[in-house]
Design an enzyme around this catalytic site. Structure first.
Site, PDB file in Angstrom:
ATOM      1  N   LEU A 147       0.810  -1.219   0.000  1.00  0.00           N
ATOM      2  CA  LEU A 147       0.000   0.000   0.000  1.00  0.00           C
ATOM      3  C   LEU A 147       0.841   1.266   0.000  1.00  0.00           C
ATOM      4  O   LEU A 147       0.667   2.156  -0.818  1.00  0.00           O
ATOM      5  CB  LEU A 147      -0.926   0.017   1.226  1.00  0.00           C
TER       6      LEU A 147
ATOM      7  N   SER B  42       4.529   3.343   2.031  1.00  0.00           N
ATOM      8  CA  SER B  42       5.626   3.352   2.998  1.00  0.00           C
ATOM      9  C   SER B  42       5.530   4.641   3.791  1.00  0.00           C
ATOM     10  O   SER B  42       5.469   5.728   3.196  1.00  0.00           O
ATOM     11  CB  SER B  42       6.979   3.289   2.286  1.00  0.00           C
ATOM     12  N   GLY B  43       5.485   4.506   5.089  1.00  0.00           N
ATOM     13  CA  GLY B  43       5.520   5.710   5.926  1.00  0.00           C
ATOM     14  C   GLY B  43       6.969   6.037   6.213  1.00  0.00           C
ATOM     15  O   GLY B  43       7.894   5.552   5.547  1.00  0.00           O
TER      16      GLY B  43
ATOM     17  N   ALA C  86       7.727   2.549   8.055  1.00  0.00           N
ATOM     18  CA  ALA C  86       7.079   1.252   7.832  1.00  0.00           C
ATOM     19  C   ALA C  86       6.705   0.992   6.376  1.00  0.00           C
ATOM     20  O   ALA C  86       6.512   1.920   5.589  1.00  0.00           O
ATOM     21  CB  ALA C  86       5.815   1.183   8.676  1.00  0.00           C
ATOM     22  N   GLN C  87       6.640  -0.288   6.075  1.00  0.00           N
ATOM     23  CA  GLN C  87       6.009  -0.728   4.834  1.00  0.00           C
ATOM     24  C   GLN C  87       4.602  -1.177   5.207  1.00  0.00           C
ATOM     25  O   GLN C  87       4.418  -1.852   6.215  1.00  0.00           O
ATOM     26  CB  GLN C  87       6.760  -1.915   4.238  1.00  0.00           C
TER      27      GLN C  87
ATOM     28  N   LYS D  92       1.523  -3.983   8.877  1.00  0.00           N
ATOM     29  CA  LYS D  92       2.571  -2.957   8.934  1.00  0.00           C
ATOM     30  C   LYS D  92       3.865  -3.655   9.301  1.00  0.00           C
ATOM     31  O   LYS D  92       3.932  -4.402  10.295  1.00  0.00           O
ATOM     32  CB  LYS D  92       2.179  -1.918  10.000  1.00  0.00           C
TER      33      LYS D  92
ATOM     34  N   ASP E 140       0.222  13.648  17.629  1.00  0.00           N
ATOM     35  CA  ASP E 140       0.520  13.833  16.206  1.00  0.00           C
ATOM     36  C   ASP E 140      -0.761  13.779  15.377  1.00  0.00           C
ATOM     37  O   ASP E 140      -0.805  13.148  14.324  1.00  0.00           O
ATOM     38  CB  ASP E 140       1.531  12.781  15.737  1.00  0.00           C
TER      39      ASP E 140
END
Ligand SMILES: Nc1ncnc2c1ncn2[C@@H]1O[C@H](COP(=O)(O)OP(=O)(O)OP(=O)(O)O)[C@@H](O)[C@H]1O
Length: 701
Positions: free
Chosen positions: A28, A30-31, A34-35, A56, A159
Site C-alpha cells: 500500500l 511506505s511511511g 514502515a512498509q 505494517k 501527532d
C-alpha cells in the site's frame, strides 16, 4: 534501517504475526518507518470481522527503537475496538536476520480501504468540502481522540494531523499512527528536563500542529490533552482551507495564535469560532474534547455521539461527596422513623432550617477557605469571560457560566482534570454553599476547616460535646444502629490548637513523665534527674499553655478537655494540676532547680555557700513537711521521691499506665521511711554515687 532499503514483500507471501497468518495481497504505502500492506488474515477472530487486514512491517535498528514501537502497539491494544480508532488485531517482533541488533516488527490491524483523509482531500481540490462534511469528519475524529483522552490515565496522541486519519470500508474516519502517544507531561523542572522534552517534542510532533505550550516550555503548562485540542484546531482549519493557520509565520504566530481565515471557502462564524477557540493560546481556555464534540453536534443538530465522560466523572465525584454533605438525600428516613421517632425531626430537618448558622461570622471563614479551594481555573475562566470563548454566548455553554450548576460549571473546569484533588475542584457554587451551610458549625473552631475535602475525618462520634455540626449521612446511619444514640450525640470534636483533647494531655503528660523519670533519655537516669527541676517547670508551662491557650495560670474554668469523659478529666486535671503547681512550685521546685544544676553528686555543692544553702533549705523543707510527717530519707532529702509522688498524682488521671522506674520501685512509700540527716558532702570519701541516690542507698548530698 531505512525502509527504502528493505525489499518489499511480493503478493502471496505468508507471514506469521502472533497467532495469525497473513498472506500479502498488495503493497500500500511506505511511511517514515514502515512498509504497509493489505493481507488476508486467518483466523478472523477480531473486529471488524473481515478477512482482509493491514500489515505494517517495521525494521528497527536497536532495542530502544523496539521499545518505542512497543508503546505504539500498546496504545493500539488499549484502543482496540474503539469505533473511530484503527483497530488492532495482532503483533509480532523478532530479531531481524539480515542485520545484527535490529528487530523486525509486524503489526496487524484493521484495513482502512477508503485510504487516508489526505488522499480524500486531494480528490476535492476544486470542489472543497462543505461545512456539513467538515463537521461530520471533525466529529468522528474528535470521538476517536476522545476515546484516547477518556482512558485513565489519558493518552495524548501528539501527532493529530490530516495524514493520520484513515477512512474505513464503510466511510468512517479513524485515527491512526500511535507512534507519538504519551501521557501527560508535566512542566520541566530543570534545564536538562526542558532540553529532553524539547527533543522529544521535535521528534514526535509535526511542526505546523505544535501547540504554544509545546514550543515554549517555560510557560509552565503541562503537555496534555489540550495539546491535542490545539492540533485539532489546526486540523479543522486545514479541513476548511487546505492549509494550516500558521503556515507562513510559523512558531512566532503559534505562540500568539495569530492567524487569518482565508476568504475562500466561506464558512459560518460558528465554525470559525470553533477554530478560534481550539486555537486558544492558553490551554485552559480551550474546550476539552467532550465540549468540542458537543459543540460540533450542536452545529449539526445531532445528539452528541459520545457521552461527556468528564461530566460523568464530575457527577460521580459529586455523588460520592453528596452523602457527606446532605444525609437527607439517601437515608431511609422511614426506617429511622420507626426505630427512633424521637430523633427524626433533627435528621429530617432540611438545610434550609439552618440559615442562622450560615450567617455566623465563622461562616465567613469557611467561605473564604472554600473559595481558596476552588479551582484557579474556574476563577481564571470566569474573570476572563470577555474572551471569545464566553463572548459567543451560544457557543461552548456560555450559559453554563451564569447558571453555575455543577453540570455546566464542570464543563469549564478542564484544568480540574489534571488536579490532584478533582473532588474538591469539581464542586459547584451550590455545593460549596451547601457544604458551608451544613458544616458551618465546625467553623466555630478556628482551623477546623483545614480538613476540608475529607469531611469524615473531622467527624467524631463523641457524646456530651458542646459542638454540634451539620448532619451527615454517616451519622444518621450510625444512629440507626443504636437506639440510644441521638443525632446530637454525633458531634465534632474541636481540633483547634487550644482544644487540649486527650491526645494533647497525653503528650504533655508523657513529656512530663519522661522529663522527670528520665525515660527515653540517652543519658543516665541520674542526669535526667539532675535536669528535672527546670524541665519540670517548662513542662508545666507548656501544660498550662496547652490547657489555657496562654501563659495564664490554670483555673478550673479555663481548661476544657473535650472528648469522652471530658468532664471528669476536666475536674481531675484542673484540681490536681492546680494543687500540684502551687504545692510543687512552692515547696519543691526551687530545691529541685538548685539541685538541677550540675552540682548534685560529683560536682555537687563544692562551695561552702552552697552547702549552707542546701542545709538551710533542708531545714525549711523539714519544717514545712512536719504536718505531713515528712521525713528525711536515706535517699537524700526526699525530693526525688516527692517529685515522683506528685507526678504520680497528676499522671494517674492522664496516663493510664505509668512505667515503673527505679524511683518507683525503691521509693514507693517514701513517707514511711525515716529521713536521715544527710552526710555532709565533704565527709564523703566517694562523692560519685549518684546512681546510689536512685537506688536508695545511703549516699546523699
Ligand atoms: N490500517 C491501514 N489501512 C489502510 N492503509 C493504511 C493503514 N495504515 C497505514 N496505511 C497507509 O500507510 C501509510 C503509512 O502508514 P503510517 O502512517 O502508519 O506509517 P508510519 O511509518 O508510521 O508513518 P509516519 O511517518 O507518519 O509515522 C498511511 O499514510 C496510509 O496510507
Amino acid at each position: 534501517m531505512n525502509q527504502d532499503q528493505l525489499p518489499l514483500y511480493v503478493p502471496d507471501t505468508v507471514v506469521t504475526v502472533g497467532s495469525h497468518t497473513a498472506k500479502i495481497v498488495k503493497y500500500l504505502a511506505s511511511g517514515g518507518y514502515a512498509q504497509v500492506y493489505s493481507a488476508y488474515v486467518t483466523p478472523v477472530d477480531y473486529s471488524p470481522a473481515t478477512n482482509i487486514a493491514c500489515l505494517k512491517r517495521v525494521v528497527v535498528p536497536d532495542k530502544k527503537s523496539l521499545n518505542a514501537l512497543r508503546a505504539e502497539v500498546d496504545a493500539l491494544k488499549v484502543l482496540r475496538n474503539k469505533k473511530y480508532v484503527v483497530s488492532y488485531i495482532d503483533s509480532h517482533a523478532s530479531k531481524h536476520s539480515g542485520h545484527t541488533g535490529s528487530y523486525e516488527v509486524f503489526v496487524l490491524m484493521e484495513y482502512c480501504s477508503g485510504g487516508s483523509l489526505i488522499d480524500f482531500l486531494n480528490t476535492r481540490l476544486k470542489n472543497r468540502l462543505r461545512e456539513q462534511e467538515i463537521l461530520h469528519i471533525m466529529t468522528q475524529v474528535a470521538v476517536g481522540v476522545a476515546q484516547m483522552h477518556e482512558l485513565q490515565p489519558s493518552l495524548i496522541h501528539r501527532d493529530i494531523k490530516i495524514e493520520n486519519i484513515l477512512i474505513s470500508e464503510n466511510g468512517e474516519y479513524k485515527v491512526c499512527d500511535f507512534g507519538s502517544v504519551c501521557g501527560v507531561i508535566r512542566p520541566p523542572r530543570s534545564y536538562e528536563e526542558m532540553k529532553y522534552i524539547q527533543h522529544d517534542i521535535m521528534k514526535n510532533t509535526t511542526a505546523q500542529y505544535r501547540s504554544p505550550e509545546m514550543l515554549d516550555l517555560t510557560k509552565g503548562y503541562q503537555i496534555n490533552e489540550k495539546s491535542d485540542i490545539w492540533a485539532l484546531g489546526v486540523f479543522l482549519f486545514k479541513l476548511c482551507y487546505y492549509t494550516t493557520p500558521f503556515e507562513k509565520e510559523g512558531e512566532k504566530a503559534i505562540l500568539k495564535s495569530q492567524f487569518q481565515y482565508p476568504a475562500y471557502p466561506v464558512y459560518s462564524d460558528s465554525l470559525k469560532n470553533v477554530i478560534r477557540v481550539l486555537l486558544s493560546v492558553d490551554p485552559f481556555k480551550r474546550p476539552n474534547i467532550c465540549q468540542l464534540i458537543e459543540e460540533l453536534s450542536r452545529l449539526q443538530g445531532i445528539v452528541p455521539p459520545m457521552k461527556n465522560f468528564y461530566l460523568s466523572r464530575a457527577l460521580e465525584t459529586s455523588s460520592l461527596m453528596q452523602p457527606l454533605q446532605n444525609n437527607s438525600y439517601k437515608v431511609p428516613i422511614s426506617d429511622i422513623q420507626d426505630k427512633h421517632k424521637r430523633q427524626i425531626p433533627n435528621i429530617q430537618s432540611s438545610p434550609e432550617k439552618l440559615p442562622s448558622i450560615q450567617s455566623t461570622s465563622n461562616g465567613m471563614t469557611t467561605n473564604k477557605i472554600l473559595t481558596r479551594q476552588t479551582s484557579p481555573d474556574i476563577e481564571n475562566l470566569k474573570s476572563k469571560s470577555s474572551s471569545n470563548y464566553y463572548k459567543s454566548g451560544k457557543n461552548y455553554g456560555s450559559e453554563a457560566i451564569t447558571s453555575g450548576s455543577i453540570e455546566k460549571d464542570s464543563q469549564f473546569n478542564n484544568s480540574n482534570l489534571y488536579s490532584e484533588k478533582p473532588n474538591l475542584y469539581y464542586r459547584s457554587k451550590d455545593q460549596l454553599d451547601t457544604s458551608n451551610r451544613e458544616n458551618s458549625t465546625i467553623n466555630d473552631v478556628p482551623g477546623q476547616i483545614e480538613k476540608y475535602g475529607d469531611w469524615s475525618s473531622v467527624y467524631r462520634k463523641t457524646r456530651n460535646s458542646t459542638l454540634h455540626i451539620g448532619r451527615s449521612r454517616s451519622s444518621s446511619l450510625d444512629s440507626t444502629s443504636s437506639s440510644s444514640l441521638s443525632v446530637e450525640s454525633y458531634t465534632a470534636e474541636p481540633l483547634s490548637k487550644n482544644s487540649t483533647g486527650i491526645s494533647l494531655v497525653r503528650t504533655l503528660s508523657k513529656k512530663l513523665k519522661n522529663v522527670i523519670t528520665g525515660e527515653k533519655r540517652s543519658v543516665s537516669p541520674v542526669r535526667s534527674r539532675q535536669n528535672t527541676g527546670g524541665s519540670s517547670r517548662s513542662v508545666f508551662t507548656v501544660l498550662h499553655e496547652g490547657f489555657t491557650g496562654g501563659n495564664s495560670r490554670i483555673s478550673s474554668s479555663e481548661h476544657t478537655i473535650r472528648g469522652p469523659s471530658s468532664s471528669s478529666h476536666k475536674s481531675r486535671v484542673s484540681s490536681s494540676t492546680k494543687n500540684f503547681e502551687e504545692g510543687f512550685i512552692r515547696k519543691h521546685v526551687d530545691i529541685v532547680e538548685e539541685s538541677a544544676e550540675p552540682k548534685v553528686g560529683i560536682k555537687l555543692k563544692t562551695t561552702r555557700e552552697a552547702k549552707d544553702s542546701i542545709k538551710r533549705r533542708v531545714r525549711e523543707l523539714l519544717l514545712v513537711s512536719e504536718d505531713e510527717q515528712y521525713h528525711r530519707t536515706a535517699s537524700g532529702y526526699g525530693k526525688y521521691t516527692d517529685v515522683q509522688e506528685i507526678v504520680t498524682n497528676i499522671m494517674t488521671p492522664l496516663v493510664k499506665s505509668t512505667q515503673k522506674t527505679p524511683i518507683d520501685s525503691k521509693n514507693s512509700s517514701p513517707r514511711k521511711k525515716p529521713i536521715l540527716p544527710a552526710k555532709p558532702l565533704h565527709l564523703r570519701s566517694q562523692p560519685k554515687q549518684q546512681t546510689a541516690i536512685l537506688a536508695g542507698s545511703k549516699v546523699g548530698i
